[in-house]
Write an enzyme that holds these catalytic residues in place. Structure first.
Site, PDB file in Angstrom:
ATOM      1  N   SER A 136       4.144   5.944  -5.120  1.00 43.30           N
ATOM      2  CA  SER A 136       4.658   4.656  -5.565  1.00 43.30           C
ATOM      3  C   SER A 136       6.108   4.831  -5.997  1.00 43.30           C
ATOM      4  O   SER A 136       6.417   5.683  -6.833  1.00 43.30           O
ATOM      5  CB  SER A 136       3.822   4.120  -6.731  1.00 43.30           C
ATOM      6  OG  SER A 136       4.332   2.885  -7.201  1.00 43.30           O
ATOM      7  N   LYS A 162       4.505   3.169  -1.172  1.00 38.89           N
ATOM      8  CA  LYS A 162       4.414   1.865  -1.835  1.00 38.89           C
ATOM      9  C   LYS A 162       5.735   1.581  -2.512  1.00 38.89           C
ATOM     10  O   LYS A 162       6.275   2.426  -3.224  1.00 38.89           O
ATOM     11  CB  LYS A 162       3.289   1.857  -2.877  1.00 38.89           C
ATOM     12  CG  LYS A 162       3.181   0.516  -3.600  1.00 38.89           C
ATOM     13  CD  LYS A 162       1.930   0.425  -4.469  1.00 38.89           C
ATOM     14  CE  LYS A 162       2.141   1.002  -5.838  1.00 38.89           C
ATOM     15  NZ  LYS A 162       0.984   0.740  -6.734  1.00 38.89           N
ATOM     16  N   ASP A 239      -5.257  -5.840  -8.045  1.00 39.77           N
ATOM     17  CA  ASP A 239      -5.081  -4.784  -9.042  1.00 39.77           C
ATOM     18  C   ASP A 239      -5.389  -5.364 -10.411  1.00 39.77           C
ATOM     19  O   ASP A 239      -6.525  -5.309 -10.884  1.00 39.77           O
ATOM     20  CB  ASP A 239      -3.645  -4.248  -8.953  1.00 39.77           C
ATOM     21  CG  ASP A 239      -3.305  -3.183  -9.998  1.00 39.77           C
ATOM     22  OD1 ASP A 239      -4.183  -2.817 -10.791  1.00 39.77           O
ATOM     23  OD2 ASP A 239      -2.153  -2.717 -10.011  1.00 39.77           O
TER      24      ASP A 239
END
Length: 368
Positions: A136, A162, A239
């Site tokens: 990420s 990501k 999420d």
């Protein structure tokens, strides 16, 4: 299981570089480490990952300490507990505060695995010997800096990239990445910063062949995500919306997403994470394991969880060196060719670096 002592530590560790999202920036990460010890001196470790500011959920590091000290520790200290899966039931009367619950629940899973001389992954029912890892990348000050981060991640073998997006830094950002990296497995994380009024923009993301777009709409929304998913081709990954098994069940029934990011801390621990994993597997919903900028203890728990069969997408469990110059575990969590090998030692499988733990501790208290 019977816990004789519990210790809470507050740590402060500086990340290699600031991690920037649509809701804020973190570089000096403060978090909790919870230690649970039995009569034989065995110790299990858990990590309280709530931020100092309630921008991801309503919890903060300070509220986690309060919940642990005044409610959760008294509920398990000196009590006979047959199995760590019972802990979430014991905590049932306490509303939400899932990150506080997870901090001690995961420590008890670690202790249980050590008592039984098995790896935590085995205790959870995991079968994998290694897990695929993505990375990420927070919002960067320049496109050149973003490319540098992506190049480094790809060189290290990460299986998925990501990137964070926000209004004003979305289509142009994804377009630029796709032009430079046309084949890289790519996803975008919006951290709840859009509404259905942004539908044309979100539909425009379909052309960039994203693995998914994570949490585009409100953190507490499931219904409008269902409306959005019907109008875009890119799978939605939920999420923040998924804080429990019941949330996941509702999202699946409403067809609000194609993917769910399971963060054990967000849902209250490893037991609830397993329940959600099993539900998703039964309903052909892919899952992956997200991250909360954890230090080594929390990262080790996430790695063990990811060995379960339906974690079919690379998670955010990047290696320790991606975030920290020095971690609080030995050896560090290492990524080799995009994989983390699962340790064979009992419990989380990593030793605590007590020298580092003590140096980064700014406050601690023992309960007995």
């Amino acid at each position: 299981m019977k816990i004789d002592h519990v210790t809470i530590r507050q740590l402060k560790m500086r990340m290699k570089s600031p991690f920037v999202t649509s809701f804020g920036s973190v570089q000096d990460k403060q978090f909790l480490i919870v230690e649970v010890k039995d009569a034989n001196g065995l110790t299990g470790y858990g990590e309280g990952v709530a931020f100092e500011v309630p921008w991801y959920t309503e919890e903060t590091m300070k509220t986690s300490w309060h919940l642990l000290e005044d409610f959760l520790i008294p509920m398990v200290l000196h009590k006979e507990i047959g199995h760590p899966s019972e802990v979430s039931t014991i905590f049932h009367s306490i509303r939400r505060n899932n990150m506080a619950k997870a901090a001690i629940e995961t420590a008890m899973w670690d202790l249980y695995a050590k008592q039984n001389k098995i790896p935590l992954a085995t205790a959870l029912g995991g079968m994998r010997k290694a897990v695929e890892v993505g990375v990420s990348i927070g919002i960067q000050p320049t496109t050149a800096k973003l490319y540098e981060k992506i190049d480094h991640a790809l060189k290290e073998g990460y299986k998925r990239i990501k990137v964070k997006i926000k209004p004003g830094l979305d289509i142009s950002l994804i377009r630029a990445i796709r032009e430079r990296y046309p084949e890289v497995p790519l996803m975008a994380d919006a951290n709840s910063c859009y509404t259905l009024e942004n539908l044309p923009l979100l539909k425009a993301l379909d052309q960039y062949n994203l693995l998914m777009i994570e949490q585009p709409l409100a953190a507490d929304d499931i219904l409008e995500h269902a409306k959005l998913q019907k109008q875009i081709k890119t799978p939605i990954c939920l999420d923040e919306s998924i804080c429990s098994y019941d949330d996941a069940k509702t999202a699946i029934e409403l067809e609000s997403c194609g993917v769910i990011n399971i963060k054990y801390a967000r849902v209250g621990g490893l037991t609830e994470a397993k329940r959600i994993h099993n539900l998703c597997e039964e309903n052909n919903i892919k899952v992956w394991c997200g991250g909360m900028l954890e230090a080594g203890v929390g990262r080790a728990h996430a790695v063990a969880l990811t060995t379960l069969s339906n974690f079919v997408l690379p998670g955010d469990t990047a290696g320790s060196s991606h975030y920290w110059e020095e971690d609080i575990i030995e050896p560090k969590v290492e990524v080799k060719e995009g994989l983390i090998n699962i340790p064979h030692e009992p419990g989380i499988g990593y030793r605590i670096n007590f020298s580092a733990l003590d140096r980064y501790t700014v406050k601690q208290h023992q309960y007995s």
